[in-house]
Motif scaffolding. Structure first.
Motif, PDB file in Angstrom:
ATOM      1  N   VAL A  63       3.884   1.761  -1.187  1.00  0.00           N
ATOM      2  CA  VAL A  63       2.655   1.371  -0.493  1.00  0.00           C
ATOM      3  C   VAL A  63       1.482   1.576  -1.445  1.00  0.00           C
ATOM      4  CG1 VAL A  63       3.436   1.871   1.860  1.00  0.00           C
ATOM      5  CG2 VAL A  63       2.460   3.697   0.490  1.00  0.00           C
ATOM      6  N   GLY A  64       0.300   1.183  -1.008  1.00  0.00           N
ATOM      7  CA  GLY A  64      -0.904   1.442  -1.793  1.00  0.00           C
ATOM      8  C   GLY A  64      -1.322   2.896  -1.673  1.00  0.00           C
ATOM      9  N   LEU A  65      -1.919   3.428  -2.733  1.00  0.00           N
ATOM     10  CA  LEU A  65      -2.376   4.818  -2.718  1.00  0.00           C
ATOM     11  C   LEU A  65      -3.405   5.039  -1.615  1.00  0.00           C
ATOM     12  CD1 LEU A  65      -2.387   7.646  -3.961  1.00  0.00           C
ATOM     13  CD2 LEU A  65      -4.127   6.842  -5.575  1.00  0.00           C
ATOM     14  N   ASP A  66      -4.236   4.038  -1.332  1.00  0.00           N
ATOM     15  CA  ASP A  66      -5.232   4.176  -0.263  1.00  0.00           C
ATOM     16  C   ASP A  66      -4.555   4.404   1.089  1.00  0.00           C
ATOM     17  OD1 ASP A  66      -4.611   1.229  -0.834  1.00  0.00           O
ATOM     18  OD2 ASP A  66      -5.411   1.124   1.192  1.00  0.00           O
ATOM     19  N   LEU A 115       2.352   1.568 -10.287  1.00  0.00           N
ATOM     20  CA  LEU A 115       3.320   0.471 -10.335  1.00  0.00           C
ATOM     21  C   LEU A 115       2.684  -0.830 -10.810  1.00  0.00           C
ATOM     22  CD1 LEU A 115       5.429   1.166  -7.115  1.00  0.00           C
ATOM     23  CD2 LEU A 115       5.865   1.872  -9.473  1.00  0.00           C
ATOM     24  N   GLU A 116       1.385  -0.790 -11.079  1.00  0.00           N
ATOM     25  CA  GLU A 116       0.664  -1.866 -11.778  1.00  0.00           C
ATOM     26  C   GLU A 116       0.532  -3.163 -10.978  1.00  0.00           C
ATOM     27  OE1 GLU A 116       2.047  -2.337 -15.759  1.00  0.00           O
ATOM     28  OE2 GLU A 116       1.840  -0.209 -16.249  1.00  0.00           O
ATOM     29  N   TYR A 117       0.378  -3.028  -9.672  1.00  0.00           N
ATOM     30  CA  TYR A 117      -0.038  -4.164  -8.849  1.00  0.00           C
ATOM     31  C   TYR A 117      -0.723  -3.601  -7.603  1.00  0.00           C
ATOM     32  CZ  TYR A 117       4.219  -3.267  -6.079  1.00  0.00           C
ATOM     33  OH  TYR A 117       5.199  -2.681  -5.313  1.00  0.00           O
ATOM     34  N   GLY A 118      -1.378  -4.476  -6.858  1.00  0.00           N
ATOM     35  CA  GLY A 118      -2.123  -4.020  -5.687  1.00  0.00           C
ATOM     36  C   GLY A 118      -3.390  -3.279  -6.041  1.00  0.00           C
ATOM     37  N   ASP A 119      -3.977  -3.587  -7.208  1.00  0.00           N
ATOM     38  CA  ASP A 119      -5.183  -2.878  -7.644  1.00  0.00           C
ATOM     39  C   ASP A 119      -6.371  -3.162  -6.721  1.00  0.00           C
ATOM     40  OD1 ASP A 119      -3.778  -1.925  -9.786  1.00  0.00           O
ATOM     41  OD2 ASP A 119      -4.541  -3.395 -11.214  1.00  0.00           O
ATOM     42  N   CYS A 120      -7.022  -2.112  -6.290  1.00  0.00           N
ATOM     43  CA  CYS A 120      -8.248  -2.221  -5.493  1.00  0.00           C
ATOM     44  C   CYS A 120      -8.901  -0.844  -5.451  1.00  0.00           C
ATOM     45  CB  CYS A 120      -7.960  -2.720  -4.069  1.00  0.00           C
ATOM     46  SG  CYS A 120      -6.874  -1.634  -3.116  1.00  0.00           S
ATOM     47  N   ARG A 121     -10.035  -0.761  -4.787  1.00  0.00           N
ATOM     48  CA  ARG A 121     -10.707   0.531  -4.646  1.00  0.00           C
ATOM     49  C   ARG A 121     -11.303   0.607  -3.244  1.00  0.00           C
ATOM     50  NH1 ARG A 121     -13.394  -2.892  -7.926  1.00  0.00           N
ATOM     51  NH2 ARG A 121     -15.532  -3.476  -7.381  1.00  0.00           N
ATOM     52  N   LEU A 122     -11.284   1.788  -2.685  1.00  0.00           N
ATOM     53  CA  LEU A 122     -11.942   2.024  -1.399  1.00  0.00           C
ATOM     54  C   LEU A 122     -13.348   2.493  -1.702  1.00  0.00           C
ATOM     55  CD1 LEU A 122     -11.724   2.155   1.684  1.00  0.00           C
ATOM     56  CD2 LEU A 122     -10.999   4.536   1.440  1.00  0.00           C
ATOM     57  N   ALA A 129     -23.398   4.092  -7.218  1.00  0.00           N
ATOM     58  CA  ALA A 129     -22.817   5.133  -8.066  1.00  0.00           C
ATOM     59  C   ALA A 129     -22.285   6.285  -7.210  1.00  0.00           C
ATOM     60  CB  ALA A 129     -23.857   5.651  -9.059  1.00  0.00           C
ATOM     61  N   GLY A 130     -21.061   6.681  -7.488  1.00  0.00           N
ATOM     62  CA  GLY A 130     -20.445   7.757  -6.729  1.00  0.00           C
ATOM     63  C   GLY A 130     -19.873   7.327  -5.405  1.00  0.00           C
ATOM     64  N   GLY A 131     -19.904   6.012  -5.132  1.00  0.00           N
ATOM     65  CA  GLY A 131     -19.462   5.518  -3.834  1.00  0.00           C
ATOM     66  C   GLY A 131     -18.009   5.091  -3.765  1.00  0.00           C
ATOM     67  N   VAL A 132     -17.270   5.221  -4.871  1.00  0.00           N
ATOM     68  CA  VAL A 132     -15.843   4.879  -4.853  1.00  0.00           C
ATOM     69  C   VAL A 132     -15.066   6.081  -4.320  1.00  0.00           C
ATOM     70  CG1 VAL A 132     -13.829   4.236  -6.212  1.00  0.00           C
ATOM     71  CG2 VAL A 132     -16.055   3.234  -6.741  1.00  0.00           C
ATOM     72  N   ILE A 133     -14.362   5.880  -3.230  1.00  0.00           N
ATOM     73  CA  ILE A 133     -13.621   6.972  -2.594  1.00  0.00           C
ATOM     74  C   ILE A 133     -12.274   7.178  -3.271  1.00  0.00           C
ATOM     75  CG2 ILE A 133     -12.623   7.772  -0.408  1.00  0.00           C
ATOM     76  CD1 ILE A 133     -14.768   6.067   0.998  1.00  0.00           C
ATOM     77  N   VAL A 134     -11.571   6.087  -3.573  1.00  0.00           N
ATOM     78  CA  VAL A 134     -10.294   6.205  -4.274  1.00  0.00           C
ATOM     79  C   VAL A 134      -9.997   4.891  -4.988  1.00  0.00           C
ATOM     80  CG1 VAL A 134      -8.920   5.468  -2.268  1.00  0.00           C
ATOM     81  CG2 VAL A 134      -7.839   6.833  -4.048  1.00  0.00           C
ATOM     82  N   GLN A 135      -9.503   5.011  -6.227  1.00  0.00           N
ATOM     83  CA  GLN A 135      -8.976   3.865  -6.956  1.00  0.00           C
ATOM     84  C   GLN A 135      -7.507   3.735  -6.574  1.00  0.00           C
ATOM     85  OE1 GLN A 135     -10.340   1.636  -8.898  1.00  0.00           O
ATOM     86  NE2 GLN A 135     -12.318   2.485  -9.531  1.00  0.00           N
ATOM     87  N   SER A 136      -7.114   2.561  -6.131  1.00  0.00           N
ATOM     88  CA  SER A 136      -5.781   2.424  -5.554  1.00  0.00           C
ATOM     89  C   SER A 136      -4.955   1.362  -6.254  1.00  0.00           C
ATOM     90  CB  SER A 136      -5.896   2.083  -4.054  1.00  0.00           C
ATOM     91  OG  SER A 136      -4.630   1.962  -3.460  1.00  0.00           O
ATOM     92  N   GLN A 137      -3.656   1.562  -6.229  1.00  0.00           N
ATOM     93  CA  GLN A 137      -2.672   0.554  -6.598  1.00  0.00           C
ATOM     94  C   GLN A 137      -1.361   0.955  -5.946  1.00  0.00           C
ATOM     95  OE1 GLN A 137      -0.937   0.649 -10.688  1.00  0.00           O
ATOM     96  NE2 GLN A 137      -2.532   2.179 -11.115  1.00  0.00           N
ATOM     97  N   ALA A 138      -0.329   0.149  -6.096  1.00  0.00           N
ATOM     98  CA  ALA A 138       0.953   0.453  -5.472  1.00  0.00           C
ATOM     99  C   ALA A 138       1.563   1.702  -6.098  1.00  0.00           C
ATOM    100  CB  ALA A 138       1.908  -0.729  -5.626  1.00  0.00           C
ATOM    101  N   VAL A 139       2.142   2.554  -5.249  1.00  0.00           N
ATOM    102  CA  VAL A 139       2.785   3.789  -5.713  1.00  0.00           C
ATOM    103  C   VAL A 139       4.133   3.933  -5.023  1.00  0.00           C
ATOM    104  CG1 VAL A 139       0.577   4.942  -6.141  1.00  0.00           C
ATOM    105  CG2 VAL A 139       1.695   5.213  -3.917  1.00  0.00           C
ATOM    106  N   LEU A 140       5.014   4.703  -5.652  1.00  0.00           N
ATOM    107  CA  LEU A 140       6.286   5.098  -5.039  1.00  0.00           C
ATOM    108  C   LEU A 140       6.101   6.505  -4.506  1.00  0.00           C
ATOM    109  CD1 LEU A 140       9.350   4.682  -4.487  1.00  0.00           C
ATOM    110  CD2 LEU A 140       9.777   5.668  -6.750  1.00  0.00           C
TER     111      LEU A 140
END
Length: 394
Positions: free
Chosen positions: A128-131, A150-157, A250-261
């Motif tokens: 799933v995504g880290l988010d 896992l190098e896909y599903g890149d996004c940020r909350l 600035a400082g508003g990114v809660i988490v950098q996300s991508q697919a994780v196992l």
């Protein structure tokens, strides 16, 4: 009919949520809730409530995969590239198998349900995504990130606010928190689907007077409609925010996300075969992802010795390969005797440096350059496997 329930978090969260836990299983519930970020009470239980971790006597190991969308397709593609193709007899069935790994069941689920079922012990592994892990796992110590990239599903909350009005000159979380407009009577209104991480983030950044409301669909329209002052949502390129006159700060990114196992600690420690299956999957994933975008370059080069050829190659920084070039003599027969006037060199080169590397090889006497893509690069031992064993205390 959709039921609407208002929940006031500064009081006893666990008592309120226990009365709601049976509701979410039988009908759709839309929540509107108020958070006082100065309260000492954590908003941990807003989404899931209390999850009972129950033991199971099943013998098979289960992995959860996203059932729909881009994340689902990319997960299947990655597993296929690792020679772990998922076989689904009927596309309408929620269960499948990976023939290369006996005793492993694949269950197609919504991402948030994968995390919840990992916590409950109904699944042992999941992609799933880290988010999603952060939002629905809510810091549960039983969840372990086995592979974090896992190098896909890149996004940020991210938190996003309007570019106009009272927010025009606000460009950081510090400036947002210091705005005098936010009072108990007029709190900052935030629309989000992330009802755990949103309140937690605001509290950590010193915003004391905040209310949160859930909303379905395009959150970007909420500020323009006057429903909210800001939003907390997933951002990929940021184009949709810009087109709706919103901005990240600035400082508003809660988490950098991508697919994780991700895996359940208890499953890895207690379920027979779970740790071995995790090891095999991790090795295949690591080897494939490390080889992604890498090429093997082979060339012939005239020289008096392997050492002399190595000296020329190592003078060029982009030709060093993973650990250095492999050099071996190329034998030919001249005038009745065997000689080695040429040496074959083999190096590993990233895609972005491929053409530059070929130019450098030619410049120092290389010829007959052959190039082929790499499929796997296996280390002596997978670094993330050592890290996992350490996390488990093994």
């Amino acid at each position: 009919m959709t039921a609407i329930q208002t929940i006031y978090l500064p009081g006893s969260v666990s008592n309120l949520l226990s009365s709601q836990s049976s509701v979410t299983s039988c009908r759709k519930v839309s929540l509107k809730f108020t958070v006082s970020c100065c309260s000492a009470t954590s908003p941990l239980a807003v989404v899931n409530g209390n999850v009972e971790k129950r033991p199971s006597d099943r013998t098979e190991v289960r992995i959860g995969l996203p059932s729909k969308g881009r994340m689902a397709a990319d997960s299947l593609d990655l597993l296929k590239d690792c020679q772990l193709s998922v076989r689904q007899v009927n596309p309408r069935q929620y269960v499948a198998e990976i023939p290369q790994i006996p005793n492993l069941e694949v269950w197609f689920q919504r991402p948030k349900d994968i995390v919840r079922k990992l916590v409950a012990g109904d699944l042992d592994l999941g992609i799933v995504g880290l988010d999603t892990v952060c939002e629905y796992g809510q810091g549960d110590e039983d969840l372990i990130i086995v592979h974090d990239a896992l190098e896909y599903g890149d996004c940020r909350l991210s938190l996003a606010i309007p570019k106009y009005g009272i927010f025009e000159n606000v460009n950081s979380m510090k400036e947002l928190a210091e705005m005098p407009q936010w009072t108990p009577e007029r709190p900052l209104r935030v629309a989000t689907g992330f009802t755990y991480m949103g309140p937690k983030f605001m509290k950590e950044n010193g915003l004391k007077h905040v209310t949160f409301s859930t909303a379905d669909g395009a959150l970007e329209a909420a500020p323009a409609m006057g429903i909210a002052d800001a939003i907390v949502d997933l951002v990929s390129s940021g184009t949709t925010l810009r087109e709706n006159n919103l901005k990240e700060i600035a400082g508003g990114v809660i988490v950098q996300s991508q697919a994780v196992l991700v895996a359940g600690r208890k499953s890895l420690m207690q379920r027979k075969g779970a740790l071995d299956i995790t090891h095999e999957m991790l090795e295949r994933l690591e080897a494939h992802l490390r080889a992604e975008g890498q090429f093997t370059v082979t060339a012939n080069m005239r020289g008096s010795s392997a050492e002399e050829v190595a000296e020329r190659i190592l003078s060029q920084t982009s030709l060093s390969g993973l650990q250095g070039p492999t050099i071996s003599p190329v034998f030919c027969k001249r005038d009745g005797r065997v000689t080695a006037d040429y040496f074959a060199i083999v190096i590993c080169v990233p895609k972005k440096a491929l053409y530059k590397s070929v130019q450098q090889l030619r410049a120092i006497g290389g010829s007959g350059v052959l190039i082929s893509p790499l499929t796997y690069i296996f280390d002596e031992e997978t670094p993330r496997w050592r890290q996992l064993l350490s996390t488990l205390g093994l």
